[in-house]
Write a protein that holds these residues in place. Structure first.
Motif, PDB file in Angstrom:
ATOM      1  N   HIS A   1      -6.810 -12.742  18.114  1.00  0.00           N
ATOM      2  CA  HIS A   1      -5.973 -12.096  19.128  1.00  0.00           C
ATOM      3  C   HIS A   1      -6.047 -12.803  20.480  1.00  0.00           C
ATOM      4  CE1 HIS A   1      -4.429  -8.504  17.149  1.00  0.00           C
ATOM      5  NE2 HIS A   1      -5.596  -8.381  16.537  1.00  0.00           N
TER       6      HIS A   1
ATOM      7  N   PHE B   1       0.896  -1.164   0.000  1.00  0.00           N
ATOM      8  CA  PHE B   1       0.000   0.000   0.000  1.00  0.00           C
ATOM      9  C   PHE B   1       0.931   1.208   0.000  1.00  0.00           C
ATOM     10  CE2 PHE B   1      -2.666  -3.172   2.294  1.00  0.00           C
ATOM     11  CZ  PHE B   1      -3.689  -3.261   1.358  1.00  0.00           C
TER      12      PHE B   1
ATOM     13  N   GLU C   1     -10.794 -13.013  13.169  1.00  0.00           N
ATOM     14  CA  GLU C   1     -11.159 -12.653  14.541  1.00  0.00           C
ATOM     15  C   GLU C   1     -12.560 -13.101  14.936  1.00  0.00           C
ATOM     16  OE1 GLU C   1      -9.864  -9.054  16.220  1.00  0.00           O
ATOM     17  OE2 GLU C   1      -8.544  -8.569  14.530  1.00  0.00           O
TER      18      GLU C   1
ATOM     19  N   LEU D   1       4.316   1.057   1.993  1.00  0.00           N
ATOM     20  CA  LEU D   1       4.233   0.021   3.031  1.00  0.00           C
ATOM     21  C   LEU D   1       3.933  -1.355   2.426  1.00  0.00           C
ATOM     22  CD1 LEU D   1       3.671  -0.424   6.279  1.00  0.00           C
ATOM     23  CD2 LEU D   1       1.320  -0.580   5.449  1.00  0.00           C
TER      24      LEU D   1
ATOM     25  N   ALA E   1       2.309  -4.475   3.327  1.00  0.00           N
ATOM     26  CA  ALA E   1       1.457  -5.081   4.372  1.00  0.00           C
ATOM     27  C   ALA E   1       1.672  -6.591   4.420  1.00  0.00           C
ATOM     28  CB  ALA E   1      -0.005  -4.747   4.109  1.00  0.00           C
TER      29      ALA E   1
ATOM     30  N   PRO F   1       1.118  -8.861  16.088  1.00  0.00           N
ATOM     31  CA  PRO F   1       0.702  -7.566  16.652  1.00  0.00           C
ATOM     32  C   PRO F   1      -0.200  -6.787  15.699  1.00  0.00           C
ATOM     33  CG  PRO F   1       3.053  -7.573  16.082  1.00  0.00           C
ATOM     34  CD  PRO F   1       2.559  -8.958  15.854  1.00  0.00           C
ATOM     35  N   ASN F   2      -0.852  -5.758  16.215  1.00  0.00           N
ATOM     36  CA  ASN F   2      -1.698  -4.896  15.383  1.00  0.00           C
ATOM     37  C   ASN F   2      -0.894  -4.365  14.213  1.00  0.00           C
ATOM     38  OD1 ASN F   2      -3.973  -5.133  16.993  1.00  0.00           O
ATOM     39  ND2 ASN F   2      -3.370  -3.420  18.299  1.00  0.00           N
ATOM     40  N   GLY F   3      -1.511  -4.399  13.035  1.00  0.00           N
ATOM     41  CA  GLY F   3      -0.853  -3.861  11.855  1.00  0.00           C
ATOM     42  C   GLY F   3       0.152  -4.810  11.219  1.00  0.00           C
ATOM     43  N   ALA F   4       0.212  -6.068  11.722  1.00  0.00           N
ATOM     44  CA  ALA F   4       1.201  -7.024  11.190  1.00  0.00           C
ATOM     45  C   ALA F   4       0.863  -7.476   9.774  1.00  0.00           C
ATOM     46  CB  ALA F   4       1.300  -8.241  12.106  1.00  0.00           C
ATOM     47  N   GLY F   5      -0.415  -7.330   9.389  1.00  0.00           N
ATOM     48  CA  GLY F   5      -0.814  -7.740   8.038  1.00  0.00           C
ATOM     49  C   GLY F   5      -1.735  -8.948   8.000  1.00  0.00           C
ATOM     50  N   LYS F   6      -2.361  -9.267   9.138  1.00  0.00           N
ATOM     51  CA  LYS F   6      -3.193 -10.475   9.216  1.00  0.00           C
ATOM     52  C   LYS F   6      -4.447 -10.354   8.346  1.00  0.00           C
ATOM     53  CE  LYS F   6      -3.511 -10.022  13.698  1.00  0.00           C
ATOM     54  NZ  LYS F   6      -2.727  -8.761  13.847  1.00  0.00           N
ATOM     55  N   THR F   7      -5.140  -9.219   8.462  1.00  0.00           N
ATOM     56  CA  THR F   7      -6.355  -9.026   7.669  1.00  0.00           C
ATOM     57  C   THR F   7      -6.008  -8.928   6.183  1.00  0.00           C
ATOM     58  OG1 THR F   7      -7.524  -8.025   9.499  1.00  0.00           O
ATOM     59  CG2 THR F   7      -8.327  -7.481   7.298  1.00  0.00           C
ATOM     60  N   THR F   8      -4.905  -8.266   5.882  1.00  0.00           N
ATOM     61  CA  THR F   8      -4.438  -8.189   4.495  1.00  0.00           C
ATOM     62  C   THR F   8      -4.182  -9.601   3.959  1.00  0.00           C
ATOM     63  OG1 THR F   8      -3.420  -6.040   4.923  1.00  0.00           O
ATOM     64  CG2 THR F   8      -2.611  -7.251   3.006  1.00  0.00           C
TER      65      THR F   8
HETATM   66  N1  LIG Z   1      -6.380  -0.527   2.117  1.00  0.00           N
HETATM   67  C1  LIG Z   1      -5.269  -0.109   2.748  1.00  0.00           C
HETATM   68  N2  LIG Z   1      -4.644   1.023   2.379  1.00  0.00           N
HETATM   69  C2  LIG Z   1      -3.513   1.438   2.990  1.00  0.00           C
HETATM   70  N3  LIG Z   1      -2.936   0.782   4.013  1.00  0.00           N
HETATM   71  C3  LIG Z   1      -3.523  -0.353   4.438  1.00  0.00           C
HETATM   72  C4  LIG Z   1      -4.714  -0.867   3.837  1.00  0.00           C
HETATM   73  N4  LIG Z   1      -5.061  -2.022   4.457  1.00  0.00           N
HETATM   74  C5  LIG Z   1      -4.129  -2.215   5.403  1.00  0.00           C
HETATM   75  N5  LIG Z   1      -3.209  -1.222   5.393  1.00  0.00           N
HETATM   76  C6  LIG Z   1      -2.041  -1.130   6.279  1.00  0.00           C
HETATM   77  O1  LIG Z   1      -1.346  -2.357   6.182  1.00  0.00           O
HETATM   78  C7  LIG Z   1      -0.844  -2.758   7.458  1.00  0.00           C
HETATM   79  C8  LIG Z   1      -1.407  -4.117   7.813  1.00  0.00           C
HETATM   80  O2  LIG Z   1      -2.799  -3.968   8.105  1.00  0.00           O
HETATM   81  P1  LIG Z   1      -3.724  -5.210   8.500  1.00  0.00           P
HETATM   82  O3  LIG Z   1      -5.088  -4.678   8.757  1.00  0.00           O
HETATM   83  O4  LIG Z   1      -3.589  -6.277   7.485  1.00  0.00           O
HETATM   84  O5  LIG Z   1      -3.044  -5.675   9.869  1.00  0.00           O
HETATM   85  P2  LIG Z   1      -3.622  -6.645  10.995  1.00  0.00           P
HETATM   86  O6  LIG Z   1      -2.505  -7.522  11.404  1.00  0.00           O
HETATM   87  O7  LIG Z   1      -4.866  -7.304  10.517  1.00  0.00           O
HETATM   88  O8  LIG Z   1      -3.958  -5.605  12.151  1.00  0.00           O
HETATM   89  P3  LIG Z   1      -5.037  -5.711  13.362  1.00  0.00           P
HETATM   90  O9  LIG Z   1      -4.552  -6.783  14.272  1.00  0.00           O
HETATM   91  O10 LIG Z   1      -4.938  -4.351  13.989  1.00  0.00           O
HETATM   92  O11 LIG Z   1      -6.373  -5.984  12.738  1.00  0.00           O
HETATM   93  C9  LIG Z   1      -1.243  -1.647   8.434  1.00  0.00           C
HETATM   94  O12 LIG Z   1      -0.142  -0.766   8.565  1.00  0.00           O
HETATM   95  C10 LIG Z   1      -2.401  -0.969   7.742  1.00  0.00           C
HETATM   96  O13 LIG Z   1      -2.493   0.388   8.110  1.00  0.00           O
END
Ligand SMILES: Nc1ncnc2c1ncn2[C@@H]1O[C@H](COP(=O)(O)OP(=O)(O)OP(=O)(O)O)[C@@H](O)[C@H]1O
Length: 258
Positions: A212, A22, A181, A25, A27, A46-53
């Motif tokens: 989590h 992105f 989650e 970054l 992800a 951790p938060n922001g690690a990229g799990k949802t991505t």
């Molecule tokens: N559509 C997007 N546009 C820009 N940045 C994004 C987008 N989706 C995710 N990110 C960034 O990519 C990184 C990974 O996000 P992601 O949601 O995959 O993490 P996560 O591990 O699921 O976090 P959490 O545990 O907080 O849900 C984060 O820094 C987030 O801000």
């Protein structure tokens, strides 16, 4: 001399060197992950690690910039959500966002009609509707939901909605079910019920879940992958992950390591 051999099981899902950026970054950053058939595999970090991505890359909602995704021996990298779902790779979605005004039973009936239309065709309409209602009732009861509940999905409790989401995905009889989650926002009793639901689901489907709640992860998962900054830093059994120095440093912390 006898030698114990561990049969090499081909993974059901393979994420090979996948990167998704992105802007500046990454992800997902050269991510490698293998989910074996029949396992409950947890993705933590951790938060922001990229799990949802990662979930979105696997389901096909997001396209990978680099790398390949394999499912059941086929390269599905170029396929979208629908094609992957047809193969049995299904993600649970928020029901209220999909069908806020339908009852739980109607929601499941819609899911049952979609993939099996041709199966119902030979039956007379009334018979078909009864069979559909019976099947939907069976699915709902399996997830602790009342098939005769007339309330629309939008007013169900948070726990009921989460269960309906998973029931909806399970009604498609997925081979790999992605859960992002599943315990989020649930109280202790609802969490315990959800853990049991996931355990039951695992009898029929391979599960990859982002979660989590470490107690639930360590109770349910056969293997765990730890994601940090878009990269899988470790994969192993719950015991191996709990004892892994890199994981403790990056995520779990000393207190959770015991
Ligand atoms: N559509 C997007 N546009 C820009 N940045 C994004 C987008 N989706 C995710 N990110 C960034 O990519 C990184 C990974 O996000 P992601 O949601 O995959 O993490 P996560 O591990 O699921 O976090 P959490 O545990 O907080 O849900 C984060 O820094 C987030 O801000």
């Amino acid at each position: 001399m006898s030698e114990t051999r561990i049969p090499a099981t081909p993974p059901l899902l393979t994420v090979a060197g996948v990167t998704r950026r992105f802007g500046a970054l990454a992800a997902a950053d050269d991510l490698n992950l293998a989910v074996l058939p029949g396992e409950i595999h947890a993705l933590i970090g951790p938060n922001g690690a990229g799990k949802t991505t990662t979930c979105a890359l696997i389901s096909g909602e997001l396209a990978a910039d680099e790398g390949r995704i394999g499912f059941d021996g086929r390269d599905v990298t170029a396929e979208g959500v629908v094609a992957r779902a047809r193969r049995g790779l299904v993600r649970a979605y928020q029901v209220v966002a999909l069908f806020p005004t339908l009852t739980a039973r109607e929601t499941i009936e819609v899911a049952l009609i979609a993939p099996t239309r041709s199966v119902w065709r030979p039956f007379a309409a009334r018979d078909r509707d009864r069979r559909l209602a019976d099947s939907a009732g069976e699915v709902l009861r399996r997830f602790g939901l009342d098939p005769d509940d007339r309330r629309p999905a939008a007013v169900l409790s948070h726990g009921e909605r989460r269960r309906l989401e998973i029931a909806l995905a399970a009604a498609r009889r997925p081979r790999l079910l992605l859960l992002d989650e599943p315990l989020a926002g649930l109280g202790p009793e609802e969490s315990a019920a959800m853990v049991e639901t996931i355990r039951t689901l695992a009898a029929d489907a391979t599960i990859l879940m982002v979660e989590h709640d470490m107690e639930a992860v360590f109770a349910l998962a056969g293997r765990v992958t730890v994601l940090v900054a878009g990269h899988a830093i470790a994969t192993g059994t719950p015991d191996a992950i709990r004892a892994d120095a890199r994981v403790i440093k990056a995520y779990l912390g000393e207190d959770d390591a015991g």
